[in-house]
Design a protein around this motif. Sequence first.
Motif, PDB file in Angstrom:
ATOM      1  N   CYS A 117      29.061 -26.714 -33.726  1.00 51.56           N
ATOM      2  CA  CYS A 117      30.091 -27.427 -32.965  1.00 51.56           C
ATOM      3  C   CYS A 117      31.309 -27.591 -33.848  1.00 51.56           C
ATOM      4  O   CYS A 117      31.246 -27.402 -35.069  1.00 51.56           O
ATOM      5  N   THR A 118      32.434 -27.953 -33.232  1.00 45.42           N
ATOM      6  CA  THR A 118      33.693 -28.177 -33.942  1.00 45.42           C
ATOM      7  C   THR A 118      33.799 -29.646 -34.333  1.00 45.42           C
ATOM      8  O   THR A 118      33.730 -30.530 -33.478  1.00 45.42           O
TER       9      THR A 118
ATOM     10  N   GLY B 282      25.648 -33.321 -32.202  1.00 48.38           N
ATOM     11  CA  GLY B 282      26.656 -34.160 -31.541  1.00 48.38           C
ATOM     12  C   GLY B 282      27.882 -34.335 -32.411  1.00 48.38           C
ATOM     13  O   GLY B 282      27.799 -34.921 -33.494  1.00 48.38           O
ATOM     14  N   CYS B 283      29.035 -33.799 -31.954  1.00 46.53           N
ATOM     15  CA  CYS B 283      30.299 -33.931 -32.696  1.00 46.53           C
ATOM     16  C   CYS B 283      31.169 -34.968 -31.992  1.00 46.53           C
ATOM     17  O   CYS B 283      32.132 -34.625 -31.299  1.00 46.53           O
TER      18      CYS B 283
ATOM     19  N   HIS C 214      35.052 -36.185 -38.758  1.00 47.60           N
ATOM     20  CA  HIS C 214      34.459 -35.763 -40.034  1.00 47.60           C
ATOM     21  C   HIS C 214      32.954 -36.006 -40.096  1.00 47.60           C
ATOM     22  O   HIS C 214      32.393 -36.090 -41.191  1.00 47.60           O
ATOM     23  N   SER C 215      32.285 -36.125 -38.965  1.00 47.37           N
ATOM     24  CA  SER C 215      30.861 -36.423 -38.961  1.00 47.37           C
ATOM     25  C   SER C 215      30.176 -35.713 -37.802  1.00 47.37           C
ATOM     26  O   SER C 215      30.777 -35.490 -36.752  1.00 47.37           O
ATOM     27  N   VAL C 216      28.879 -35.363 -38.023  1.00 42.75           N
ATOM     28  CA  VAL C 216      28.065 -34.705 -37.010  1.00 42.75           C
ATOM     29  C   VAL C 216      26.691 -35.358 -37.007  1.00 42.75           C
ATOM     30  O   VAL C 216      26.126 -35.639 -38.070  1.00 42.75           O
ATOM     31  N   GLU C 217      26.167 -35.630 -35.814  1.00 41.72           N
ATOM     32  CA  GLU C 217      24.816 -36.168 -35.682  1.00 41.72           C
ATOM     33  C   GLU C 217      23.856 -35.029 -35.323  1.00 41.72           C
ATOM     34  O   GLU C 217      24.049 -34.342 -34.325  1.00 41.72           O
TER      35      GLU C 217
ATOM     36  N   HIS D 209      37.064 -27.740 -38.066  1.00 39.07           N
ATOM     37  CA  HIS D 209      36.309 -26.545 -38.418  1.00 39.07           C
ATOM     38  C   HIS D 209      34.990 -26.513 -37.648  1.00 39.07           C
ATOM     39  O   HIS D 209      34.441 -27.548 -37.288  1.00 39.07           O
ATOM     40  N   VAL D 210      34.481 -25.304 -37.437  1.00 40.56           N
ATOM     41  CA  VAL D 210      33.206 -25.115 -36.754  1.00 40.56           C
ATOM     42  C   VAL D 210      32.092 -25.037 -37.799  1.00 40.56           C
ATOM     43  O   VAL D 210      32.171 -24.233 -38.740  1.00 40.56           O
TER      44      VAL D 210
END
Length: 342
Positions: A210-211, A126-127, A131-134, A187-188
């Motif tokens: 994800c991006t 999850g994006c 600056h963070s991804v779950e 970024h990806v």
Amino acid sequence: MICILDEPHPYQMLEQNQTLHLSQSETLILSSTFISNPAPSFTWTFQPSKSTYITVLVNGTDDVIIQNTFEGRNLIAISVLTRTTLQESWFGLYKVTATNNQGSAMLSFAVREKMNPGIPTNLLIGCTKPHSVEVSWSDGGDSQYYLVIFSTDRFLNSQEVYPETITKRTDGSDVYSQNIDNLDGGHVYFFKVVAYNKYGNTTSAGAVGCTVQEPSYSGSDSMYVLGMVLTVTGVLTLLFTVGIGIFFRRNGRLCHCTRQLPEQRECQNMQLSNRDGRPQSENERSPYQELDTNEVAKASVYSEIGGHNHANQIDPYNDGDDGKYESLEGRSNPNVYEELHS
């Protein structure tokens, strides 16, 4: 009376009611200890899985060795089961029951193959934050802790390990999640999950990417409102300044024209007065201005001249063609210019 001894017996190879991990071809040793008076009898059973039947294990068959002892002074009864050259089909649930005329008690042991953790499944990314991804996933089994790894080229040449460790949950749930922070926005990134236990590790099958979002540059709500207020104020100030400039420019031009108008009229009056030799007031109009074209439309000069009863006399001193000139002498009426002035 029969009860289970709380403290492990010196011959016990495994704590009671625990899980034992072994590799194939290893030797299985299960030891159980009871307090009993009188001495009990022991029965061992084996069940490969919950959906299969239960088998009673007999000493001397299927590589099974059962040893029972009883210490009358301490009332301690011990039963040890040994199974040599463990095979894949011998992994499962083992139970031992101690029975006498006072009752019975039972212990169970889960024997599993020593293996790497199961593959983490249901990997989701999850994006939704800058600056963070779950990252979330499900347990594949036999895992003790997890680490998330990520890459910017689908793990072809680069790979980074997020330093935070996720331990196995104790509430019975097999769903895990973790936030991966401090990533470059725009970024990806691609992610995998690695499961670990004391025997090895297993990595999730596919990489999910994800991006990563970039932060919003509009700032907080208060900064946004302040910016809008300053913008509107600047526009209104600009319009007010332009309006004031136009107003003063127009008023200055009107005042300048008003001051020059009397001078122009005075010059015009002076020019007209100089024509007839007498001064002319401001309210008086020039004869040219008072001239009405309807009044001027009278008979022509030649018809007027022809209407008078004066005879055209021939100059006696001129003969021939010279006698053709007519004389206008004796004309009493004013000329055309004087008539226009009257």
